[in-house]
Design a protein around this motif. Sequence first.
Motif, PDB file in Angstrom:
ATOM      1  N   THR A 155      45.321  19.593  47.521  1.00  0.00           N
ATOM      2  CA  THR A 155      44.468  20.380  46.639  1.00  0.00           C
ATOM      3  C   THR A 155      43.479  21.230  47.426  1.00  0.00           C
ATOM      4  O   THR A 155      43.006  20.831  48.471  1.00  0.00           O
ATOM      5  CB  THR A 155      43.669  19.450  45.710  1.00  0.00           C
ATOM      6  N   ASN A 201      47.515  25.740  42.513  1.00  0.00           N
ATOM      7  CA  ASN A 201      48.428  24.636  42.839  1.00  0.00           C
ATOM      8  C   ASN A 201      49.728  25.154  43.436  1.00  0.00           C
ATOM      9  O   ASN A 201      50.281  24.550  44.366  1.00  0.00           O
ATOM     10  CB  ASN A 201      48.738  23.814  41.574  1.00  0.00           C
ATOM     11  N   PHE A 202      50.212  26.261  42.885  1.00  0.00           N
ATOM     12  CA  PHE A 202      51.434  26.865  43.423  1.00  0.00           C
ATOM     13  C   PHE A 202      51.242  27.220  44.897  1.00  0.00           C
ATOM     14  O   PHE A 202      52.096  26.949  45.741  1.00  0.00           O
ATOM     15  CB  PHE A 202      51.816  28.108  42.613  1.00  0.00           C
ATOM     16  N   GLU A 251      51.227  24.137  47.071  1.00  0.00           N
ATOM     17  CA  GLU A 251      52.500  23.419  47.180  1.00  0.00           C
ATOM     18  C   GLU A 251      53.616  24.251  47.799  1.00  0.00           C
ATOM     19  O   GLU A 251      54.520  23.699  48.434  1.00  0.00           O
ATOM     20  CB  GLU A 251      52.926  22.919  45.793  1.00  0.00           C
ATOM     21  N   HIS A 252      53.582  25.567  47.603  1.00  0.00           N
ATOM     22  CA  HIS A 252      54.720  26.379  48.049  1.00  0.00           C
ATOM     23  C   HIS A 252      54.384  27.421  49.118  1.00  0.00           C
ATOM     24  O   HIS A 252      55.286  27.886  49.801  1.00  0.00           O
ATOM     25  CB  HIS A 252      55.364  27.086  46.846  1.00  0.00           C
TER      26      HIS A 252
END
Lengths: 252, 397
Positions: free
Chosen positions: B11, B37-38, B41-42
């Motif tokens: 986060t 968040n995208f 994570e990516h």
Amino acid sequence: MKIMVCVKRVPATDSRIKIAADGTSLDTTSIEWIVSPYDEFALEQALQIKDADADTEVVIVSLAPAAATKELRTCLAMGADSAIHIKDDQANTRDAFTTASALADAIRDAGADLILCGKMAVDHDQGQVGTLLAYKLDLPCVTEVRDLKIDGNEVIAERAGGGGTKETYAVPLPAVLTVTKGDKEPRYANLKGIMKAKKKPIEELEAAAGADHMTVKVMELPPERPAGRIVGEGVDAVSEVMRLLREEAKVL
Amino acid sequence: MTSILPETSTTFRGLDYYDMDDLLTEEEIMVRDMTRNFVSEHVMPVIEEAYENAEFPRHLIKLVADLGLLGPTLPEEYGCAGMGPIAYGLICQELERGDSGLRSFVSVQGSLVMWPIFAYGSEEQKRRWLPEMAAGRAIGCFGLTEPDHGSDPGGMETRAKRDGDDWIVNGAKMWITNGTIADVALVWAMTDDGVQGFLLEKGMDGFTAPEQKRKFSLRASVTSELVMDHVRVPDANRLPGVKGLKGPLSCLSQARFGIAWGVTGAAMACYDEALNYTKGRVQFGKPLASFQLIQAKLAEMVSEITKSQLVQWRLGKLKEAGKIRPQHVSLAKRNNVHQALKIARTARDMLGANGITAEYQCMRHMCNLESVYTYEGTHSIHTLILGQDVTGIAAYS
């Protein structure tokens, strides 16, 4: 097919936890709230059933403070059809029995073929609500389900048993399942979903003013992590490190 | 998606010193958090390597398209989400928290190509391109700057001459984001009727887009030349709705709006990194963060980020209300990029030798922001736009 997914608003998993001045609850100032991750796994299972069968309806039900609608909207933006918001400003300190009662009342009134919960909320980590809900509704329950599918009037639920076994159950509907992490990654609430969610209905219910069945006596933070220690030097230390990892840290 | 279990927590908590979230709608916060968040994570797991290898991470195109981040403010009938400007700004902020190159891709696609097709295109052009571009199946680029004409686009040498039902386009464009990978290039060319926009398609005879290599900045982004050698373009590919420099300049106002927000994301990433580093790094027996010189730098960062956040939010409200002027956008682009660049340089300094390594983000952001300082109107040009606005005297004419 009508699937109810029970969700809980919890502090973000990387929150720095502080105990409130009363010594029995969390200090929620400056907490960022999220949908409990296991509840997202449950919602994703429901949405994949809906993806394959357009007649499936996915309804979110949550006991949450009156102002806490962002998490419900997020679930609607991910693809749920509607939500039931049982308003309770004390939702976060409610005990599991009271929470399960409130959810059961709402689910009984709305009717459901399948009820999904996360295996636990990542705030108190108790994991009681799903099974208590099944008890209240007098329905069968499978816990910690990794994957599920609908087969006629049954739900086929897969879970990890002891010793790495895989258990697959067939349960007649309606049933309650608690869901854990499986292979289905929860989807993002994309922009179109967020726009659609604005128009989706959230039914508001007042929580029945029932008293909690338990009270928290004391809440304490864990002790400070002890300082590291040197157990030896070079190759000579390997066997001692292995022993400590096995016996003390229990990670091997 | 917020399904981050504690053991995999990636986060990012953006600085929000003035409780700016109180000024955002629930929907805007959802868009911001989803994009954040995208990126965690990516984007964060792949961006450093992409930057080092000077490769645009093309697999991200489909992912950002699926999230609806390409042309998010355009209407639903063209496959877009119909979001408001503040939601768009927050998307840019969060993407640029990852990397200015990814935000540049989204700015060009959405603001510099989809927006003018929407605003100035024929219905047929809109139906053909907008849904494809929103879905990330077609990539766009925007050709205004030329090798010899940067801040002075009115001097452009690219020409389009009418030839029956077609136009013949000749000239060259430079510093074009997405050029080499683009399926459609919006090329601005001088005609007998003033500057007009033409949609050049990949594969048209005489049209090539070689990549410009050896950059020290925006390395995870494709930068290209566009070379037009007697390219025959049907009149149906001309944007019918605008003539004159106001066409391309109005596109730039859209994109600069996103840049003003975007760079604040880069600044927030650098501040976050500097704060965590100086709290953890011990020198002279105590954390760096306990030294007055470090605290002064952190206080300055917090102040400037907070001011930028207020500027961009107000700019969004002006845009929502239809009261925005290009000069408003100039002030925000000029200020926010300048402050973000200063913050990135300061963060690099605070991290000492570690700050120059690929282990940390600040030098990558710093190098990227040098481009952002220059593109879409240099810092100096925006200074003169503001100067002209308040004095009524243009310094560059």
